[in-house]
Design a protein around this motif. Sequence first.
Motif, PDB file in Angstrom:
ATOM      1  N   THR A  97       0.847  -1.179   0.000  1.00  0.00           N
ATOM      2  CA  THR A  97       0.000   0.000   0.000  1.00  0.00           C
ATOM      3  C   THR A  97       0.885   1.233   0.000  1.00  0.00           C
ATOM      4  OG1 THR A  97      -1.754   1.256   1.113  1.00  0.00           O
ATOM      5  CG2 THR A  97      -0.243   0.028   2.528  1.00  0.00           C
ATOM      6  N   VAL A  98       0.448   2.238  -0.748  1.00  0.00           N
ATOM      7  CA  VAL A  98       1.189   3.501  -0.830  1.00  0.00           C
ATOM      8  C   VAL A  98       0.396   4.621  -0.154  1.00  0.00           C
ATOM      9  CG1 VAL A  98       2.447   2.869  -2.912  1.00  0.00           C
ATOM     10  CG2 VAL A  98       0.217   3.970  -3.133  1.00  0.00           C
ATOM     11  N   ARG A  99      -0.570   4.256   0.679  1.00  0.00           N
ATOM     12  CA  ARG A  99      -1.424   5.269   1.290  1.00  0.00           C
ATOM     13  C   ARG A  99      -0.781   6.000   2.474  1.00  0.00           C
ATOM     14  NH1 ARG A  99      -6.044   5.348  -1.410  1.00  0.00           N
ATOM     15  NH2 ARG A  99      -6.803   7.035  -0.095  1.00  0.00           N
ATOM     16  N   PRO A 100       0.123   5.419   3.266  1.00  0.00           N
ATOM     17  CA  PRO A 100       0.681   6.174   4.389  1.00  0.00           C
ATOM     18  C   PRO A 100       1.346   7.474   3.940  1.00  0.00           C
ATOM     19  CG  PRO A 100       1.199   3.851   4.618  1.00  0.00           C
ATOM     20  CD  PRO A 100       0.622   4.022   3.248  1.00  0.00           C
ATOM     21  N   LEU A 101       1.175   8.514   4.743  1.00  0.00           N
ATOM     22  CA  LEU A 101       1.649   9.842   4.375  1.00  0.00           C
ATOM     23  C   LEU A 101       3.099  10.074   4.743  1.00  0.00           C
ATOM     24  CD1 LEU A 101      -1.438  11.910   5.595  1.00  0.00           C
ATOM     25  CD2 LEU A 101      -1.093  10.754   3.411  1.00  0.00           C
ATOM     26  N   SER A 102       3.586   9.379   5.765  1.00  0.00           N
ATOM     27  CA  SER A 102       4.935   9.613   6.279  1.00  0.00           C
ATOM     28  C   SER A 102       5.329   8.411   7.109  1.00  0.00           C
ATOM     29  CB  SER A 102       4.949  10.873   7.165  1.00  0.00           C
ATOM     30  OG  SER A 102       4.166  10.650   8.340  1.00  0.00           O
ATOM     31  N   GLY A 103       6.561   8.412   7.588  1.00  0.00           N
ATOM     32  CA  GLY A 103       7.017   7.310   8.424  1.00  0.00           C
ATOM     33  C   GLY A 103       6.180   7.158   9.682  1.00  0.00           C
ATOM     34  N   LEU A 104       5.910   8.273  10.370  1.00  0.00           N
ATOM     35  CA  LEU A 104       5.119   8.199  11.603  1.00  0.00           C
ATOM     36  C   LEU A 104       3.674   7.810  11.312  1.00  0.00           C
ATOM     37  CD1 LEU A 104       6.197  11.062  14.028  1.00  0.00           C
ATOM     38  CD2 LEU A 104       6.643   8.625  14.188  1.00  0.00           C
ATOM     39  N   GLN A 261      -6.570   1.423   7.362  1.00  0.00           N
ATOM     40  CA  GLN A 261      -6.197   2.650   6.665  1.00  0.00           C
ATOM     41  C   GLN A 261      -7.424   3.447   6.206  1.00  0.00           C
ATOM     42  OE1 GLN A 261      -3.646   1.311   3.507  1.00  0.00           O
ATOM     43  NE2 GLN A 261      -5.311   0.904   2.080  1.00  0.00           N
ATOM     44  N   ASP A 262      -8.557   2.784   6.018  1.00  0.00           N
ATOM     45  CA  ASP A 262      -9.764   3.502   5.624  1.00  0.00           C
ATOM     46  C   ASP A 262     -10.196   4.507   6.687  1.00  0.00           C
ATOM     47  OD1 ASP A 262      -9.892   2.176   3.232  1.00  0.00           O
ATOM     48  OD2 ASP A 262     -11.457   0.777   3.844  1.00  0.00           O
ATOM     49  N   TYR A 263      -9.801   4.271   7.934  1.00  0.00           N
ATOM     50  CA  TYR A 263     -10.206   5.153   9.030  1.00  0.00           C
ATOM     51  C   TYR A 263      -9.082   6.067   9.505  1.00  0.00           C
ATOM     52  CZ  TYR A 263     -14.233   2.120   9.048  1.00  0.00           C
ATOM     53  OH  TYR A 263     -15.358   1.423   8.655  1.00  0.00           O
ATOM     54  N   LEU A 264      -7.867   5.835   9.034  1.00  0.00           N
ATOM     55  CA  LEU A 264      -6.725   6.631   9.492  1.00  0.00           C
ATOM     56  C   LEU A 264      -6.165   7.538   8.409  1.00  0.00           C
ATOM     57  CD1 LEU A 264      -4.810   3.914  11.542  1.00  0.00           C
ATOM     58  CD2 LEU A 264      -6.165   5.805  12.438  1.00  0.00           C
ATOM     59  N   ILE A 265      -6.491   7.253   7.137  1.00  0.00           N
ATOM     60  CA  ILE A 265      -5.929   8.034   6.028  1.00  0.00           C
ATOM     61  C   ILE A 265      -7.063   8.353   5.061  1.00  0.00           C
ATOM     62  CG2 ILE A 265      -4.215   8.133   4.180  1.00  0.00           C
ATOM     63  CD1 ILE A 265      -2.781   5.773   5.667  1.00  0.00           C
ATOM     64  N   SER A 266      -7.291   9.623   4.819  1.00  0.00           N
ATOM     65  CA  SER A 266      -8.254  10.033   3.798  1.00  0.00           C
ATOM     66  C   SER A 266      -7.482  10.377   2.538  1.00  0.00           C
ATOM     67  CB  SER A 266      -9.091  11.214   4.280  1.00  0.00           C
ATOM     68  OG  SER A 266     -10.002  11.624   3.291  1.00  0.00           O
ATOM     69  N   SER A 267      -7.123  11.638   2.363  1.00  0.00           N
ATOM     70  CA  SER A 267      -6.248  11.965   1.243  1.00  0.00           C
ATOM     71  C   SER A 267      -4.892  11.310   1.480  1.00  0.00           C
ATOM     72  CB  SER A 267      -6.059  13.478   1.125  1.00  0.00           C
ATOM     73  OG  SER A 267      -5.031  13.763   0.187  1.00  0.00           O
ATOM     74  N   HIS A 268      -4.442  10.524   0.521  1.00  0.00           N
ATOM     75  CA  HIS A 268      -3.128   9.888   0.669  1.00  0.00           C
ATOM     76  C   HIS A 268      -2.087  10.623  -0.170  1.00  0.00           C
ATOM     77  CE1 HIS A 268      -4.439   8.239  -3.086  1.00  0.00           C
ATOM     78  NE2 HIS A 268      -3.523   7.294  -3.183  1.00  0.00           N
ATOM     79  N   HIS A 269      -2.395  11.897  -0.502  1.00  0.00           N
ATOM     80  CA  HIS A 269      -1.478  12.767  -1.236  1.00  0.00           C
ATOM     81  C   HIS A 269      -1.161  12.142  -2.596  1.00  0.00           C
ATOM     82  CE1 HIS A 269      -0.034  14.794   2.770  1.00  0.00           C
ATOM     83  NE2 HIS A 269      -1.353  14.817   2.595  1.00  0.00           N
ATOM     84  N   PHE A 270      -2.171  12.188  -3.446  1.00  0.00           N
ATOM     85  CA  PHE A 270      -2.127  11.525  -4.751  1.00  0.00           C
ATOM     86  C   PHE A 270      -0.924  11.983  -5.577  1.00  0.00           C
ATOM     87  CE2 PHE A 270      -4.546  10.846  -8.980  1.00  0.00           C
ATOM     88  CZ  PHE A 270      -4.115   9.536  -9.069  1.00  0.00           C
ATOM     89  N   GLY A 271      -0.620  13.282  -5.536  1.00  0.00           N
ATOM     90  CA  GLY A 271       0.538  13.778  -6.273  1.00  0.00           C
ATOM     91  C   GLY A 271       1.824  13.099  -5.832  1.00  0.00           C
TER      92      GLY A 271
END
Length: 452
Positions: A97-104, A261-271
């Motif tokens: 999955t590429v949805r996480p926004l950052s390491g934390l 992840q459906d409840y922890l990440i909304s926008s996954h920064h598509f760019g």
Amino acid sequence: MADDDAVRTEAAIERILRTLVDNEHAARRTLTMVPSENAMSGLAKLPLLLDTYHRYFFNELHDPGRWHFPSGAPAADVETSVTIPLLRELARAGHVTVRPLSGLNGMLLVLAALGGPPGSTVATIAQENGGHYATEGIAGRLGQRVVTLAGPNPHELDYEGVTRVVAAHRPALVYVDQSNCLFPVDVARLVAAARAADPGVLVHVDASHWMGLILGGVFANPLECGADSFGGSTHKTFPGPQKAVFCTNRDDVADRIRQAQDYLISSHHFGAVLSLGLALAEFRDLGGAEYAGRVVANTRRFGGLLHDRGLPVVAAERGFTAGHQLWLDTEAAGLPAREAAGRLYRAGIRVNFQDLPGLPRPAVRIGLNEVTYRGLGKAEVEELSDVFAAAVTDSAPASVLAARTAALRHSVRTATSPDLTISPLRDTAVRLCLAALLDVSPEEVPDAAHAA
């Protein structure tokens, strides 16, 4: 808008633009040696400037009934047919999955999905052995109890102790989270030690600092060492955007991550996802494995060169490092780490200073990942060590050293970055950038501006 407001707005924009210009001029004359930072190619930055930056994308299965956010549809294939397959290939993982926004953010996702409900126990690496400062705090906010895995010194883990800790506390998850680390844990040995006490315990490796070395084949793949999953940020040893990924070969683990992840990440920064796709393609096809090997070779060589020049490099008796980090205990030579970092800054070299495992005072933390990505090889690393040592010892004027740093910065070509100087892709990229800046279609970009 009133005239006074217009003047204030123009002044604010002018100030911001001037700051950005000044920063770019400085960045092109300096070398960053912070282990947790890296650069990426100009081409990989392109999606961060374009329309894709603003869009949501949730419909990974391209279900016609799920285009509730249709603006992401035109570029959706880049994520599903390029970025994700490339990551699966390089990570040798069936599910990513590429949805996480950052390491934390990735850490939060893994702890929430795999660490068990409130009251569960999670085992992590002790900070004295390089564990991340935030792991215990995030787990605690999820209601999880944390026990730590430690060793006889900052560079070794007690693997028999791992078995004892797992047997005594029965954690739902062993979260391997080294951030300040010269010698990473032996994942295969750690997994064997944990499973000796509990064959069903999950093991996740946070490879934020090692991602480029793993995907480049220099460090062992955690999945092939028996870990259930690994992941982490994509902007440290991997030269990509500030993002994070998760990888596993287990269907059940992937399902738990998807549900969380459906409840922890909304926008996954598509760019940033599209940017990651470009960075992964460059890494696979333009020398990522060679770059990863040079990172380790440059770091070990640089440690030896600093040691030979009389600087107090930590773990000299162990060969300095196994990865991209070096630690310099300048206060052992009477120079506070903060002052050493300041001298290096004035010489055009960026490092950070902080508390590090096994040292009673702050020390300088150095990374060779970005300078290697910038293209520094054996000869340039030797010149850099001269500049570095002269800056720390204050044995040459800062202005002279800064000029030598700038010369190094301009003497080499970036690793894994495509050469677009004569490619039609360059014209397309430049036209897209100018069109975004001028807020026009690419076809409307003035020829004079395009030629520039």
